[in-house]
Design an enzyme around this catalytic site. Structure first.
Site, PDB file in Angstrom:
ATOM      1  N   ASP A  10      34.969  10.274  27.173  1.00 18.57           N
ATOM      2  CA  ASP A  10      35.133  11.607  26.577  1.00 18.57           C
ATOM      3  C   ASP A  10      36.144  12.431  27.362  1.00 18.57           C
ATOM      4  OD1 ASP A  10      33.436  11.149  24.425  1.00 18.57           O
ATOM      5  OD2 ASP A  10      31.673  11.554  25.648  1.00 18.57           O
ATOM      6  N   LYS A  32      33.993   3.453  24.488  1.00 22.08           N
ATOM      7  CA  LYS A  32      33.908   4.251  23.256  1.00 22.08           C
ATOM      8  C   LYS A  32      35.017   5.291  23.214  1.00 22.08           C
ATOM      9  CE  LYS A  32      30.800   7.739  22.250  1.00 22.08           C
ATOM     10  NZ  LYS A  32      31.178   8.822  21.337  1.00 22.08           N
ATOM     11  N   ASP A  59      34.518   5.820  17.503  1.00 20.17           N
ATOM     12  CA  ASP A  59      33.442   6.659  16.966  1.00 20.17           C
ATOM     13  C   ASP A  59      34.032   7.895  16.296  1.00 20.17           C
ATOM     14  OD1 ASP A  59      30.976   7.834  16.499  1.00 20.17           O
ATOM     15  OD2 ASP A  59      30.737   8.560  18.560  1.00 20.17           O
ATOM     16  N   LYS A  61      33.099   8.788  13.094  1.00 17.97           N
ATOM     17  CA  LYS A  61      32.109   9.281  12.120  1.00 17.97           C
ATOM     18  C   LYS A  61      32.770   9.612  10.779  1.00 17.97           C
ATOM     19  CE  LYS A  61      28.911  10.990  15.638  1.00 17.97           C
ATOM     20  NZ  LYS A  61      29.682  10.700  16.889  1.00 17.97           N
ATOM     21  N   HIS A  63      33.686  10.186   6.990  1.00 20.29           N
ATOM     22  CA  HIS A  63      32.932  10.761   5.868  1.00 20.29           C
ATOM     23  C   HIS A  63      33.952  11.346   4.896  1.00 20.29           C
ATOM     24  CE1 HIS A  63      29.287  13.500   4.606  1.00 20.29           C
ATOM     25  NE2 HIS A  63      29.914  12.969   3.577  1.00 20.29           N
ATOM     26  N   ASP A  64      34.265  10.596   3.840  1.00 20.17           N
ATOM     27  CA  ASP A  64      35.291  11.040   2.896  1.00 20.17           C
ATOM     28  C   ASP A  64      35.082  10.245   1.609  1.00 20.17           C
ATOM     29  OD1 ASP A  64      37.677  12.096   1.744  1.00 20.17           O
ATOM     30  OD2 ASP A  64      38.669  12.124   3.689  1.00 20.17           O
ATOM     31  N   ILE A  65      35.990  10.388   0.668  1.00 17.70           N
ATOM     32  CA  ILE A  65      35.856   9.589  -0.551  1.00 17.70           C
ATOM     33  C   ILE A  65      36.066   8.109  -0.183  1.00 17.70           C
ATOM     34  CG2 ILE A  65      36.525  11.470  -2.118  1.00 17.70           C
ATOM     35  CD1 ILE A  65      39.309  10.144  -2.285  1.00 17.70           C
ATOM     36  N   THR A 121      22.086  14.458  15.937  1.00 15.59           N
ATOM     37  CA  THR A 121      20.995  14.996  16.768  1.00 15.59           C
ATOM     38  C   THR A 121      21.181  16.484  17.044  1.00 15.59           C
ATOM     39  OG1 THR A 121      22.178  14.091  18.645  1.00 15.59           O
ATOM     40  CG2 THR A 121      20.279  12.864  17.875  1.00 15.59           C
ATOM     41  N   ARG A 182      19.997   7.881  30.124  1.00 13.18           N
ATOM     42  CA  ARG A 182      20.135   8.374  31.495  1.00 13.18           C
ATOM     43  C   ARG A 182      19.309   7.520  32.444  1.00 13.18           C
ATOM     44  NH1 ARG A 182      23.721  10.505  29.711  1.00 13.18           N
ATOM     45  NH2 ARG A 182      24.470  12.649  29.828  1.00 13.18           N
ATOM     46  N   GLN A 191      21.851  16.631  27.500  1.00 12.61           N
ATOM     47  CA  GLN A 191      21.052  15.760  26.638  1.00 12.61           C
ATOM     48  C   GLN A 191      19.575  16.137  26.799  1.00 12.61           C
ATOM     49  OE1 GLN A 191      22.218  13.791  24.475  1.00 12.61           O
ATOM     50  NE2 GLN A 191      24.049  12.720  25.154  1.00 12.61           N
ATOM     51  N   GLY A 211      27.870   8.079  29.058  1.00 11.36           N
ATOM     52  CA  GLY A 211      29.089   8.790  29.419  1.00 11.36           C
ATOM     53  C   GLY A 211      29.042   9.297  30.835  1.00 11.36           C
ATOM     54  N   ARG A 212      28.654  10.559  30.974  1.00 12.36           N
ATOM     55  CA  ARG A 212      28.774  11.256  32.260  1.00 12.36           C
ATOM     56  C   ARG A 212      28.103  10.619  33.460  1.00 12.36           C
ATOM     57  NH1 ARG A 212      27.354  16.678  29.294  1.00 12.36           N
ATOM     58  NH2 ARG A 212      26.299  15.063  28.090  1.00 12.36           N
TER      59      ARG A 212
END
Ligand code: C5P
Length: 235
Positions: A10, A32, A59, A61, A63-65, A121, A182, A191, A211-212
């Site tokens: 990230d 990722k 990643d 995500k 979301h479209d036609i 989430t 974690r 989180q 990640g972190r």
């Protein structure tokens, strides 16, 4: 264990992301690339990570036609993506378009896995209700996971707390990818509903997004090795 860990890069600076990845070369299977890093570095980042021998989870995500999602999956597969996310709420036709594009890419050799995001989430019951969905988030997530399975998706992304239910619903071979992981020694950061790597795997996770605890510490290599060793000493 190394092949089940996905390090979340990230960063908004591709050079910083690739520098961290270089330090972890040969020690972990997956990286990722999320929206921030992809927006900053695009295909060059994916190709550099592939060139360094990592499997890459892109990643975005989607979301479209259906037509757009098919095209995006095709392009990302050609860049070498090994796993991609789509929003299950995009509907069955969109999900099928993603799976078909992955299958077509697979005919030439490289088929990315398509995993579905159910309910983010960050969305609670009130936020979901404001979008017109009165069902509680967990129930909505179950419904969307079933839709994703029907459409041929390879699995879902979910919190470790949902992993057992998703594993039961989707069967033994599905991808169940869990962020919010974690080790006991790491900070929770922002989180809230976390699990240790061991607990997430025991609940049925196939892959752990971390990640972190690895990327935001002075010695990422030592942190990764601690996570890997933790699992090995449990066995
Ligand atoms: O640093 P940390 O381990 O919290 O990073 C977790 C990664 O998983 C981040 O890339 C975050 O965007 C992602 N993620 C998450 N929770 C979700 C879905 C994705 O933390 N529900």
């Amino acid at each position: 264990m190394r092949d089940k860990i996905i390090v979340a890069l990230d960063y908004d600076d591709p050079d910083e992301a690739l520098e961290l990845a270089r330090r972890l070369e040969g020690r972990v299977g997956w990286m990722k690339v999320g929206l921030t890093l992809y927006a900053a570095g695009g295909r060059a980042v994916v190709e550099a990570l592939k060139g360094a021998g990592f499997r890459v989870f892109v990643d975005l995500k989607l979301h479209d036609i259906p037509h757009q999602v098919r095209g995006a999956v095709r392009a990302l597969a050609a860049q070498g993506a090994d796993m991609l996310t789509v929003h299950a709420s995009g509907g069955e036709a969109m999900l099928r378009a993603a799976v078909e594009a992955a299958d077509e890419a697979g005919c030439g050799g490289h088929r990315p896995a398509i995993v579905a995001v159910t309910v983010l989430t960050s969305i609670d019951a009130a936020a979901l209700a404001a979008t017109g969905v009165a069902r509680p988030p967990a129930e909505q997530a179950g419904l969307l996971a079933a839709l994703a399975r029907e459409a041929g998706c390879d699995g879902v992304v979910c919190s470790p707390q949902e992993a057992a239910r998703m594993r039961e619903a989707l069967g033994p071979t599905a991808f169940v990818v869990t962020p919010g992981v974690r080790p006991a020694w790491a900070a929770a950061d922002d989180q809230a509903r976390i699990a240790t790597p061991e607990a997430a795997l025991a609940a049925g996770a196939s892959h752990l997004v971390i990640g972190r605890p690895i990327t935001a510490v002075p010695d990422p290599v030592a942190a990764l090795e601690r996570i890997v060793a933790g699992e090995e000493t449990e066995r």
